[in-house]
Design a protein around this motif. Sequence first.
Motif, PDB file in Angstrom:
ATOM      1  N   ILE A  35       0.834  -1.207   0.000  1.00 52.30           N
ATOM      2  CA  ILE A  35       0.000   0.000   0.000  1.00 52.30           C
ATOM      3  C   ILE A  35       0.865   1.252   0.000  1.00 52.30           C
ATOM      4  CG2 ILE A  35      -1.625   1.345   1.388  1.00 52.30           C
ATOM      5  CD1 ILE A  35      -2.854  -1.336   2.276  1.00 52.30           C
ATOM      6  N   LEU A  36       1.902   1.265   0.833  1.00 55.83           N
ATOM      7  CA  LEU A  36       2.799   2.426   0.873  1.00 55.83           C
ATOM      8  C   LEU A  36       3.423   2.680  -0.496  1.00 55.83           C
ATOM      9  CD1 LEU A  36       4.606   1.852   4.292  1.00 55.83           C
ATOM     10  CD2 LEU A  36       3.031   3.718   3.742  1.00 55.83           C
ATOM     11  N   ILE A  37       3.913   1.619  -1.113  1.00 56.69           N
ATOM     12  CA  ILE A  37       4.543   1.791  -2.424  1.00 56.69           C
ATOM     13  C   ILE A  37       3.499   2.154  -3.476  1.00 56.69           C
ATOM     14  CG2 ILE A  37       5.821   0.593  -4.246  1.00 56.69           C
ATOM     15  CD1 ILE A  37       7.305  -0.926  -2.093  1.00 56.69           C
ATOM     16  N   PHE A  38       2.293   1.577  -3.355  1.00 55.97           N
ATOM     17  CA  PHE A  38       1.218   1.941  -4.280  1.00 55.97           C
ATOM     18  C   PHE A  38       0.920   3.438  -4.193  1.00 55.97           C
ATOM     19  CE2 PHE A  38      -3.327   3.029  -4.250  1.00 55.97           C
ATOM     20  CZ  PHE A  38      -3.629   2.877  -5.589  1.00 55.97           C
ATOM     21  N   LEU A  39       0.856   3.991  -2.992  1.00 56.80           N
ATOM     22  CA  LEU A  39       0.586   5.421  -2.828  1.00 56.80           C
ATOM     23  C   LEU A  39       1.681   6.256  -3.477  1.00 56.80           C
ATOM     24  CD1 LEU A  39      -0.646   5.483   0.880  1.00 56.80           C
ATOM     25  CD2 LEU A  39      -2.037   5.747  -1.179  1.00 56.80           C
ATOM     26  N   PHE A  40       2.939   5.816  -3.300  1.00 59.24           N
ATOM     27  CA  PHE A  40       4.054   6.530  -3.909  1.00 59.24           C
ATOM     28  C   PHE A  40       3.979   6.463  -5.430  1.00 59.24           C
ATOM     29  CE2 PHE A  40       8.267   6.147  -5.852  1.00 59.24           C
ATOM     30  CZ  PHE A  40       8.806   7.389  -5.554  1.00 59.24           C
ATOM     31  N   PRO A 369       3.300   9.118   7.747  1.00 58.60           N
ATOM     32  CA  PRO A 369       3.992  10.413   7.885  1.00 58.60           C
ATOM     33  C   PRO A 369       5.499  10.297   7.698  1.00 58.60           C
ATOM     34  CG  PRO A 369       2.360  10.131   9.623  1.00 58.60           C
ATOM     35  CD  PRO A 369       2.465   8.810   8.928  1.00 58.60           C
ATOM     36  N   TYR A 370       6.088   9.236   8.212  1.00 63.75           N
ATOM     37  CA  TYR A 370       7.533   9.044   8.065  1.00 63.75           C
ATOM     38  C   TYR A 370       7.894   8.702   6.612  1.00 63.75           C
ATOM     39  CZ  TYR A 370       6.992   8.644  13.129  1.00 63.75           C
ATOM     40  OH  TYR A 370       6.662   8.881  14.437  1.00 63.75           O
ATOM     41  N   PHE A 371       7.055   7.878   5.981  1.00 62.69           N
ATOM     42  CA  PHE A 371       7.307   7.509   4.593  1.00 62.69           C
ATOM     43  C   PHE A 371       7.150   8.726   3.682  1.00 62.69           C
ATOM     44  CE2 PHE A 371       6.029   5.491   0.507  1.00 62.69           C
ATOM     45  CZ  PHE A 371       7.156   4.707   0.316  1.00 62.69           C
ATOM     46  N   SER A 372       6.175   9.577   3.960  1.00 66.16           N
ATOM     47  CA  SER A 372       5.981  10.799   3.173  1.00 66.16           C
ATOM     48  C   SER A 372       7.183  11.724   3.309  1.00 66.16           C
ATOM     49  CB  SER A 372       4.711  11.534   3.623  1.00 66.16           C
ATOM     50  OG  SER A 372       3.568  10.743   3.388  1.00 66.16           O
ATOM     51  N   ASN A 373       7.676  11.846   4.537  1.00 68.00           N
ATOM     52  CA  ASN A 373       8.849  12.684   4.767  1.00 68.00           C
ATOM     53  C   ASN A 373      10.067  12.111   4.054  1.00 68.00           C
ATOM     54  OD1 ASN A 373      10.274  14.879   6.280  1.00 68.00           O
ATOM     55  ND2 ASN A 373      11.313  13.128   7.196  1.00 68.00           N
ATOM     56  N   PHE A 374      10.185  10.797   4.057  1.00 62.84           N
ATOM     57  CA  PHE A 374      11.308  10.141   3.396  1.00 62.84           C
ATOM     58  C   PHE A 374      11.274  10.347   1.884  1.00 62.84           C
ATOM     59  CE2 PHE A 374      12.507   6.229   1.083  1.00 62.84           C
ATOM     60  CZ  PHE A 374      13.883   6.292   1.261  1.00 62.84           C
ATOM     61  N   THR A 375      10.100  10.180   1.275  1.00 65.40           N
ATOM     62  CA  THR A 375       9.991  10.326  -0.175  1.00 65.40           C
ATOM     63  C   THR A 375       9.905  11.784  -0.621  1.00 65.40           C
ATOM     64  OG1 THR A 375       7.571  10.131  -0.081  1.00 65.40           O
ATOM     65  CG2 THR A 375       8.839   8.101  -0.416  1.00 65.40           C
ATOM     66  N   GLY A 376       9.586  12.684   0.318  1.00 63.02           N
ATOM     67  CA  GLY A 376       9.410  14.074  -0.063  1.00 63.02           C
ATOM     68  C   GLY A 376       8.103  14.319  -0.804  1.00 63.02           C
ATOM     69  N   LYS A 377       7.129  13.437  -0.645  1.00 65.47           N
ATOM     70  CA  LYS A 377       5.844  13.557  -1.318  1.00 65.47           C
ATOM     71  C   LYS A 377       4.730  13.735  -0.287  1.00 65.47           C
ATOM     72  CE  LYS A 377       8.052  12.325  -5.085  1.00 65.47           C
ATOM     73  NZ  LYS A 377       8.391  13.305  -6.138  1.00 65.47           N
ATOM     74  N   LEU A 379       1.846  12.297   0.637  1.00 67.24           N
ATOM     75  CA  LEU A 379       1.058  11.082   0.464  1.00 67.24           C
ATOM     76  C   LEU A 379       0.002  10.984   1.557  1.00 67.24           C
ATOM     77  CD1 LEU A 379       3.996   8.574  -0.259  1.00 67.24           C
ATOM     78  CD2 LEU A 379       2.674   9.928  -1.905  1.00 67.24           C
ATOM     79  N   SER A 380      -1.155  10.472   1.193  1.00 69.17           N
ATOM     80  CA  SER A 380      -2.222  10.306   2.187  1.00 69.17           C
ATOM     81  C   SER A 380      -3.221   9.279   1.677  1.00 69.17           C
ATOM     82  CB  SER A 380      -2.947  11.633   2.457  1.00 69.17           C
ATOM     83  OG  SER A 380      -3.624  12.060   1.283  1.00 69.17           O
ATOM     84  N   PHE A 384     -12.334   9.934   0.808  1.00 69.26           N
ATOM     85  CA  PHE A 384     -13.334  10.868   0.295  1.00 69.26           C
ATOM     86  C   PHE A 384     -12.878  11.471  -1.034  1.00 69.26           C
ATOM     87  CE2 PHE A 384     -14.031  10.815   4.902  1.00 69.26           C
ATOM     88  CZ  PHE A 384     -15.390  10.492   4.932  1.00 69.26           C
ATOM     89  N   SER A 385     -11.602  11.861  -1.102  1.00 66.32           N
ATOM     90  CA  SER A 385     -11.087  12.431  -2.353  1.00 66.32           C
ATOM     91  C   SER A 385     -10.649  11.350  -3.335  1.00 66.32           C
ATOM     92  CB  SER A 385      -9.909  13.368  -2.056  1.00 66.32           C
ATOM     93  OG  SER A 385      -8.870  12.683  -1.391  1.00 66.32           O
ATOM     94  N   HIS A 386     -10.384  10.147  -2.817  1.00 63.92           N
ATOM     95  CA  HIS A 386      -9.964   9.037  -3.680  1.00 63.92           C
ATOM     96  C   HIS A 386     -10.788   7.794  -3.356  1.00 63.92           C
ATOM     97  CE1 HIS A 386      -6.451  11.090  -5.373  1.00 63.92           C
ATOM     98  NE2 HIS A 386      -6.212  11.553  -4.162  1.00 63.92           N
ATOM     99  N   PRO A 387     -12.075   7.774  -3.729  1.00 61.47           N
ATOM    100  CA  PRO A 387     -12.902   6.589  -3.438  1.00 61.47           C
ATOM    101  C   PRO A 387     -12.402   5.344  -4.156  1.00 61.47           C
ATOM    102  CG  PRO A 387     -14.041   8.121  -4.920  1.00 61.47           C
ATOM    103  CD  PRO A 387     -12.838   8.839  -4.408  1.00 61.47           C
TER     104      PRO A 387
END
Length: 808
Positions: A35-40, A369-377, A379-380, A384-387
Amino acid sequence: MFLNYLKIFVRNLRKNPSFILINVFGLSVGMASSILIFLFVQHELSYDAYHEHSDRIYRVSRAWYNQDGETSLHLGHAAPPFGPLLKSDFDGQVEEAARLLNSKVVIKDEENIFEERRFFFADPEIFKIFSWNLKKGNESSALTFPDGLVLSETMASKYFGEGDPMGQTLTLMIGSFSFEMIVRGIMEDVPDNSHFKADFLASMEPVINFYGGYEEMMKNFGNNSFGTYLKLAEGVDYKDLEAQFPDFLDRHLPSDSRSSKASLGTSLFLWPLKSIHLHSNLDSEAEPNSSIEYVYIYSAIALFILLIACINFMNLATARSAKRAMEVGMRKVLGADRQLLIRQFMGETVYMSILAMVLALVMVWIVLPYFSNFTGKELSINFFSHPEYMVGFLILVLTVGLIAGSYPSLFLSGFQPVSVLKGTYKIGTVHEKFRSILVVSQFAISIVLIVAVLVVLRQLDFMKTKDLGFEKDEIVVLPAYKEFTDNYEMLRERLLKQRGIKELALGSRIPSGRLLDSQGTQAEVNGTLTTIDIRVADIHVSHSFMATFGIQTAAGRDFDYQLASDSTQAFILNESAVRAIGWKDPQEAIDKQFLYGGRRGYVVGVAKDFHFESLHQPISPMVFMIPDDRFNEVAIKIDPGFKDEAIAFLKEEWLAMKADFPFNYYTVADRFDQQYEAEQKIAAVFGNFAGLAILISALGLFGLATYSTEQRIKEIGIRKVMGASIWNVVSLLAQDFLKLVLIGFVVATPIAWYGMNQWLENFAYSIPVPWMPFLIAGISAALVAALTVSSQSIKAAMTNPVETFKVN
């Protein structure tokens, strides 16, 4: 039916909680990683897609060629005339054209001084191309005012707080040039998934005035610094339009030195907007881009981790087969057919997969939050915004459930009731071999990931420690504003008196930057002044440049303060330029005539080759000369023993000379390191996910060891009665699994070698694929396997033989 499967799942959970939880944990870790990699990956693939007409928007790039047709330079920017000319020449095909010019500006409010880098001069048509919504102001007119300025909402809040920015004035400074702009619009912040982000959009009028008017600007094909974007009319094939560019260039550009056609020396290309972030890594970009290769790498890692988790589930499920054999036999005696049993076991697996997904989402929520900081993206997981995320996760649950449950279902439903009830049922060799293949696959993937992270770290260490041919450590770089360059000699004498400052020099570009400047070249070859049809990059420097960076001389001499002609006629080349021109060695180049960009003179020295750019690029032919101006930066060599004192002194001098500008500096060593951020991140990704792969593989091996021990428990008892020691029993049980790890190592080695060899080809200078990471990976996998298997083997070996004979 599904309710019945749920009851059976809950019953098994109560009876075997540790088995279920280990299974769920393994699946949840695999799912969370995916899931984390999918979001990235989803974020990377979404770049610039938010623009309403993104499928019709293209960026213009420009390339130059050597005589042999090889590309010498390819910029993601173009000269200022190209945008308007493309619009007029291809009217009907090009619906809109707009240019952007990025500039670093200094803005001072009542209390603070800010340096802003996301400042762009822009044509008014930019709002007809990009879907940037104005919250205040008029899109059609905001940039038509000569002093028009549009701020992002963040910048409006930064400079004006809660007040209304509209109509307010900001004083901007670019170098020594100061001008006032009036806020004519406030736009929404540019989304994070944009290949460049703009905080300020200013009227193009100040740039036009800088060039001496519109007519003069339209004659300048040499300054290729403008981002140029086109919106094509509906139905236009950009490749068909691109095919017309050679004739377009021949109409508007002066002829190439090699022929009457300018298009033989330079070309224009169109880049689809949505492809820029992942496919365009040119010699100049608005911001650093990513690469589709890294998207493939991340996606492959996600697939591998998920596959390992599914394999782990299969091994654990089959390891518990002996405890469910009687259940299967009884169900078949009572009338259950194989299809019904398969559906039951698949249903249990799907419920387990649902439970794993819930746990995986909790893990993602904690780690994101840590993965977002690591990738600089940014991510969430926002349903609601992505059904569509809900659909994706449901597909993931079903896919994992079906894959992970497929083999155990077929395996368990195949038990023969007569053999099971008699206690004579034995697992076939086909199933034994298949489980072995699963273990081999797990450890092969783990070993590939371990090798990858070790090779990436080796390459990073090579890039950071390689001798670049000059002294990069403790070189501090400051902007070279006019106040500095006009008083350079006096300031140089003053600064050199300060303890801790060893040397300083001016330069148009400083090592660790890109070599983007070049001009026409002629050189004396075999007694004749010959046009050189290769690109020679120019660096304008002061006399002490070579000494400041410790660049060694291969032949001739350095620039000499005592020789006035050095400021107007002297050139220093690097060894690559000497070879490219055709001189047999550096000594032959000395005193040869040399013409460059309209300046005529002589080669007075040849510098040994050094890495001006990162190790991604080969060493380019370079020429150094002393100009009247064109200095952009000042490099100051600091004694590390007095660094803090020297920096404090420089800040004091800076504020005394340039109080309206912030004191910001960088070091050459740090900027070289920053160019390898992508490799540093991929190393961290490989490292983290290699650890997860090993963890999940160990769980799978634990399951298989448990199963094997259960199958051989009576054999162990007999061996102990016959005098076998604990070590004998442990060795007996462990050797089979270590063989599987060895086979996994053999399988992984060529795959890892090929993959890393392909990755290293991205660098102009790289290490050969070393053998040590393979040895470390193999030993690490073997140790993990040995420790995992020994935990069950020792337990079985220490069991009282009497107890083993009681096992049914």
